[in-house]
Design an enzyme around this catalytic site. Sequence first.
Site, PDB file in Angstrom:
ATOM      1  N   HIS A 127       0.833  -1.091  -0.023  1.00  0.00           N
ATOM      2  CA  HIS A 127      -0.050  -0.079   0.059  1.00  0.00           C
ATOM      3  C   HIS A 127       1.073   1.188  -0.167  1.00  0.00           C
ATOM      4  CE1 HIS A 127       0.836   0.841   4.428  1.00  0.00           C
ATOM      5  NE2 HIS A 127       0.540  -0.418   4.558  1.00  0.00           N
ATOM      6  N   CYS A 140       3.973  -4.355   6.494  1.00  0.00           N
ATOM      7  CA  CYS A 140       3.581  -3.727   5.400  1.00  0.00           C
ATOM      8  C   CYS A 140       4.831  -3.411   4.330  1.00  0.00           C
ATOM      9  CB  CYS A 140       2.277  -2.965   5.354  1.00  0.00           C
ATOM     10  SG  CYS A 140       0.813  -3.786   5.836  1.00  0.00           S
TER      11      CYS A 140
END
Length: 539
Positions: A127, A140
Amino acid sequence: MTGMGSPTRRNWKPRGLLLGLTLALLAGIAPITDATAKKRSNTPQSSAEEVSGPLTIVVSLRRQRLHIFDAKGLVSSAPISSGRAGYRTPKGIFTILQKRRRHYSNLYGGAPMPNMQRLTWSGIALHAGPLPGYPASHGCIRLPSSFSRYLFGLTNLGGRVIVTDEPVAPVRIAHPALLKPLPPGNPPATVQTASLVQTAGPGATPHSTDLLLGVTAANAAETLGSEKRTRASVAAARAQELIDLEATLTRCRNEEQEIGAELTSANLALRSAIEAVKTAEVELGNVHGLIDATASAKSKTADEMLAFMTKNAQVEGEEAIAKAMAEEDTLETKMLEQIATYELALSDEKSLRRLIGDRRLAAGQAKDHRDGILRRHIAARKAAVAASAALDKAKKADARRDKPISILLSRKASKMYVRQGYDDIFEAAIEFQHPDAPVGTHVFTALAYTEDGADLEWHAVTATTRSVSRKSSKTKGEVIQTANLPKQTPGNAIERVNIPQEIRDQLAEHLKPGSSIIITDEGRSYETGKYTDLIVEFR
């Protein structure tokens, strides 16, 4: 892994040369130039070309960089920021499980995660986010904002993502041991699936049967006639399978309804027979009551007669004698009536006992008849349920037929796992040559059919290799001489896996561009589950 879309090819660059150089310097690596792209790919690409074939995304944690490859080579790359100490980004073979343009973390206070592409259901994703030039996330993989939008539009669910320490790139590979698809061919005349299913027999197992239809490849070929199995002929057989299963389900349901109507009538007849028995038994009870009452009355009348005879044994006088005789006549008449009633009741009892016996026999026959119909109805219902389940299974298989398959060959588990559309469709024990020697982790991706359509073009990525001591390594009591160990290359890896020809024939039907083969020392990750592809994690 699904095939990727075909947006316009372009090498993404941060807005402004200065920003790009700054990000690259912060990440501690040199920016990828056109020359670098050409070096990494034998097929240089211009921004006007379209993405060709399935994409492979490679994330290098040590270099803090992400590269996108397609069938022609490098598409684009960008800096990243992965998980910091205590929140390390896991290394392994993943696929994109979920995509959301707008997403907020449910683990870290609703932090925004724009252009989120999920890799695990435990919380790892690609992301947009800040890139300080070093690992800084909670696990992440952060991307530059504009690149995250570009990547989001480029990928599809099921896209392959490989997370490694060092940067790796796919290389073209052609090897005789690679799995082969069915040839294209032309569809034959309509095939009756029922005969195919019967050919398999009740003892068929996952190791001896086709993945979708339930018959071996050899039996299917035999049923199809002398023609060789092809993609077209199998597609025709699968289409006919759905037609046949629909017809079978309709027939089973009609039969269940017809037998159900018979069962309703049989139940009514049985209830009527049982009621007839009960009615006769009630009448018999009444007769028993009458017999008992009459017997008691007879006994009482006999006592009265005895008392009368004792009382009038020496009666004298015409008037007294006449009165005694009248009373005697009354008692005799009463006794005769009671005897007649008693004997009639006994006769009725005998008749009712015969009637009850006959009615019980009829009720038993009605029950046997009903039970026979009930067994037929239960069998018909089971057949309808089985036909419905078979049709549902075939429809699900048909819905995922166009999806590629993922194959995991695990040296650790000595097993082959096959998934299609997130569903497990096959599992079998396999053997590795040199089973105690590491094989590494290699990802083979089918890029496209060859020009004649009879084979597949592949590329392979070596995600990781295992180091072995130069002296020796003891495994299960044996000493492995490292000098004799096979090299951990894609070619050696595919050669070392013994895949029986029968399994190759079964898998041939489902191999298509976008399919992948993972050969690894590792087992299947615990992250593999519902709504995931096969996931492998390594140290």
